[in-house]
Scaffold this motif. Structure first.
Motif, short mmCIF file in Angstrom:
data_model
loop_
_atom_site.label_atom_id
_atom_site.label_comp_id
_atom_site.label_asym_id
_atom_site.label_seq_id
_atom_site.Cartn_x
_atom_site.Cartn_y
_atom_site.Cartn_z
N UNK A 1 0.83 -1.21 0.00
CA UNK A 1 0.00 0.00 0.00
C UNK A 1 0.86 1.26 0.00
N UNK A 2 1.91 1.27 0.82
CA UNK A 2 2.81 2.44 0.86
C UNK A 2 3.55 2.57 -0.47
N UNK A 3 3.99 1.46 -1.06
CA UNK A 3 4.68 1.53 -2.35
C UNK A 3 3.75 2.03 -3.46
N UNK A 4 2.47 1.72 -3.37
CA UNK A 4 1.52 2.24 -4.35
C UNK A 4 1.31 3.73 -4.18
N UNK A 5 1.34 4.20 -2.93
CA UNK A 5 1.14 5.63 -2.68
C UNK A 5 2.36 6.45 -3.08
N UNK A 6 3.55 5.85 -3.04
CA UNK A 6 4.80 6.55 -3.39
C UNK A 6 5.51 5.76 -4.49
N UNK A 7 5.04 5.88 -5.73
CA UNK A 7 5.66 5.09 -6.82
C UNK A 7 7.09 5.48 -7.10
N UNK A 8 7.46 6.74 -6.82
CA UNK A 8 8.85 7.15 -7.07
C UNK A 8 9.81 6.43 -6.13
N UNK A 9 9.33 6.09 -4.92
CA UNK A 9 10.17 5.35 -3.97
C UNK A 9 10.11 3.84 -4.23
#
Length: 616
Positions: free
Chosen positions: A467-475
């Motif tokens: 979920x966090x990776x989806x919210x911050x695709x640049x990271x």
């Protein structure tokens, strides 16, 4: 921590207000150190001012001071320094900011002065006046007594100290020590008053029955009118007076020091009244304070009793029972019975994120996988992390368990076992779990993970991480590139991804079979509709045969256009889940097309055969 100001709030430190050059912030380090210095001077004043006024100020001392000057006695010099410090404190208070009713820091000098005049200025001014210096050299006995009384005005500063010490009421040990010190200080003051009463009353007594004369007879140091220095020493008089006040305050008087004159008896009555009030207010709270000191131990025994009752009720076997008790003891020792989740729930989310970021700071800074993450991304990750504590011998992951989390070792050693054979030993900053981004579904563990020592682990759930990776695709790209598992626990022999793919293909084939069934039913419905419309007509057309078949074809073209939306909806419904992903072919591309041309030719042949049969 050092500041003694009652209106210190953390949010004032976020932004320094624009103030005058000579204005002092009430939460500044200088003001905190200065307040502690003034506190020590007030304590000195509370102890030595009554003692000096009662025992040291007499005619002989006054004569000696007139002969050699004011600086003859070191105690007088110290008193002068204390008075100067109190005067400087008044000037500093005129330039110190304060907090108004709207919780705003006021830095205007005029408003500060008005606020100080309305508050503590009068008390501070009276306590700072050096009365003994102003009346120095008058030489009469009445002046000496007046100086002693006026010097006690310094004790007014204790009112400010008492107001500032309220913040320490939550600490049981500090409150207990504070109450004992207050009790001893009041006994010291009453001892000075007790001596002053006997010393003032003794020259006017016809019969020497005062407690000072009785003390002189007991010690063999009688008073002599011709010698002012005769009688018991100052040390003997002070210790005896302090002994009497303590025994009276605690209601355990032995009678060896007793009041004989009316003045002494009246004072003794007052001391007993004060002692009863102090006994009820101070020593009556000692049991509650001690109980609060051991409240943590009481909570521990209560929780341990619940664990044992749970073990007994469910008849848990001995090895598992031992593990349960050891884990409870370790967790209590580590957290002191504080549930961090319950504590954090009482704070807003922004503050929760800051606290979680602080708790996971070492992990997020030292782990290579989190490099390059923005502050917002780190705060989101910190909110998802959970801390796990494991005692030695505790199994964290069993073989065959679903890998729902990614683990980061913060402290301790962990062993990986396959068929009771140690294949790896992990330590600080190691990572184990599975590569969550490579698989559509979580896999199963191929080994057991067991703690060798007391271990601290940070774990994050698979769904939370994605979920966090989806919210911050640049990271996301940086994380997936930098993530290096020390040990991959995923069981590759299960081939769960191939199973998922085959299940998807089988489901798609079943759906295509249903689709074909729906097409056939759709074709039969078209034929039925047409024959119903032409059932009453003569099977042999009256017009030209070519025109007849063109009308049939036109009829089917209308049916085709009217049902195109229905067929397109069927196609969308039958599209597989991973149709856009490689290795997942689109199985329904050809089967979802309804060939109306073939349907038309087949129907034409049926009608021709029917017509020929009717002719026959």
């Amino acid at each position: 921590v050092l500041s003694l100001g009652a209106d210190v709030l953390p949010e004032y430190k976020l932004q320094t207000p624009r103030i005058n050059k000579f204005t002092i912030l009430h939460y500044s380090p200088f003001k905190a150190v200065w307040d502690w210095l003034i506190l020590l001077l007030v304590i000195y004043t509370a102890i030595f001012t009554p003692y000096s006024a009662a025992f040291l100020l007499n005619d002989s001392e006054e004569r000696k001071r007139r002969e050699c000057g004011y600086s003859c006695s070191p105690l007088n010099v110290v008193d002068l320094i204390v008075d100067i410090m109190f005067i400087i404190d008044i000037l500093i208070n005129f330039r110190t900011t304060y907090v108004n009713q709207n919780e705003e820091v006021v830095s205007d000098p005029a408003k500060i002065a008005i606020h100080y005049f309305k508050g503590w200025f009068l008390i501070d001014m009276v306590a700072a006046i050096p009365f003994d210096l102003l009346i120095f050299g008058s030489g009469s006995e009445e002046t000496t007594t007046l100086i002693g009384l006026l010097k006690t005005a310094r004790l007014l500063r204790l009112v400010r100290v008492a107001r500032k010490l309220d913040r320490y009421s939550e600490y049981g040990a500090a409150v207990l020590m504070l109450l004992m010190c207050i009790f001893a200080l009041i006994a010291h003051w009453l001892a000075c008053i007790w001596y002053a009463i006997g010393n003032v009353e003794r020259p006017y007594l016809a019969h020497k029955i005062g407690w000072l004369d009785s003390l002189g007879e007991q010690l063999g140091k009688h008073y002599n009118k011709s010698d002012a220095s005769s009688g018991p020493s100052i040390k003997d008089k002070y210790v005896t007076a302090l002994y009497f006040t303590f025994s009276s305050l605690t209601s355990v008087g032995f009678g060896n020091v007793s009041p004989n004159t009316n003045s002494e008896k009246i004072f003794s009555i007052c001391v007993m009244l004060i002692g009863s009030l102090m006994y009820a207010s101070i020593f009556g709270n000692v049991s509650a304070i001690i109980q609060r000191l051991y409240s943590g131990t009481a909570r521990y025994h209560m929780q341990m009793l619940r664990v044992k009752e749970f073990i007994r009720f469910h008849q848990i076997p001995n090895p598992l029972r031992q593990r349960l008790e050891e884990y409870f003891q370790h967790a209590w020792t580590y957290t002191n019975g504080i549930d961090m989740n319950m504590v954090l729930k009482g704070f807003p989310e922004c503050l929760q994120a800051d606290i979680c970021l602080h708790l996971n700071q070492n992990l997020l800074q030292n782990c290579k996988a989190f490099r390059g993450a923005s502050k917002g991304c780190l705060r989101a990750l910190a909110m998802k992390f959970k801390t796990t504590h494991a005692p030695p011998g505790d199994t964290l992951v069993h073989c065959g368990d679903v890998l729902t989390a990614l683990y980061f070792v913060s402290r301790g050693s962990i062993e990986i076992l396959k068929s009771d054979i140690v294949v790896a030993i992990l330590g600080k900053n190691d990572i184990f779990g599975e590569m969550v981004h490579l698989y559509a579904k979580p896999g199963k563990s191929n080994a057991d993970v067991r703690a060798l020592t007391y271990c601290d682990l940070h774990k994050i759930q698979r769904e939370d991480l994605l979920e966090v990776l989806d919210m911050y695709p640049e990271f996301s790209d940086l994380f997936l590139t930098n993530l290096e598992l020390t040990f991959n626990l995923r069981d590759e022999t299960a081939k769960s991804d191939l199973i998922i793919r085959s299940q998807t293909t089988n489901d798609t084939d079943g759906d295509n079979y249903k689709l074909r069934r729906r097409k056939l039913s759709f074709q039969s419905e078209i034929e039925k509709d047409y024959f119903k419309e032409n059932d009453q007509c003569d099977p042999e057309p009256s017009g030209d045969t070519t025109r007849y078949y063109q009308s049939i074809k036109k009829h089917f073209e209308e049916k085709k256009s009217g049902s195109s939306s229905f067929v397109s909806s069927i196609e969308d419904e039958q599209k597989p889940l991973f149709s856009g992903v490689a290795d997942y072919p689109s199985v329904t591309e050809k089967t979802t097309e309804v060939d109306f041309e073939e349907m038309g030719h087949a129907t034409e042949e049926i009608l021709i055969n029917k017509r020929s049969n009717s002719c026959k």
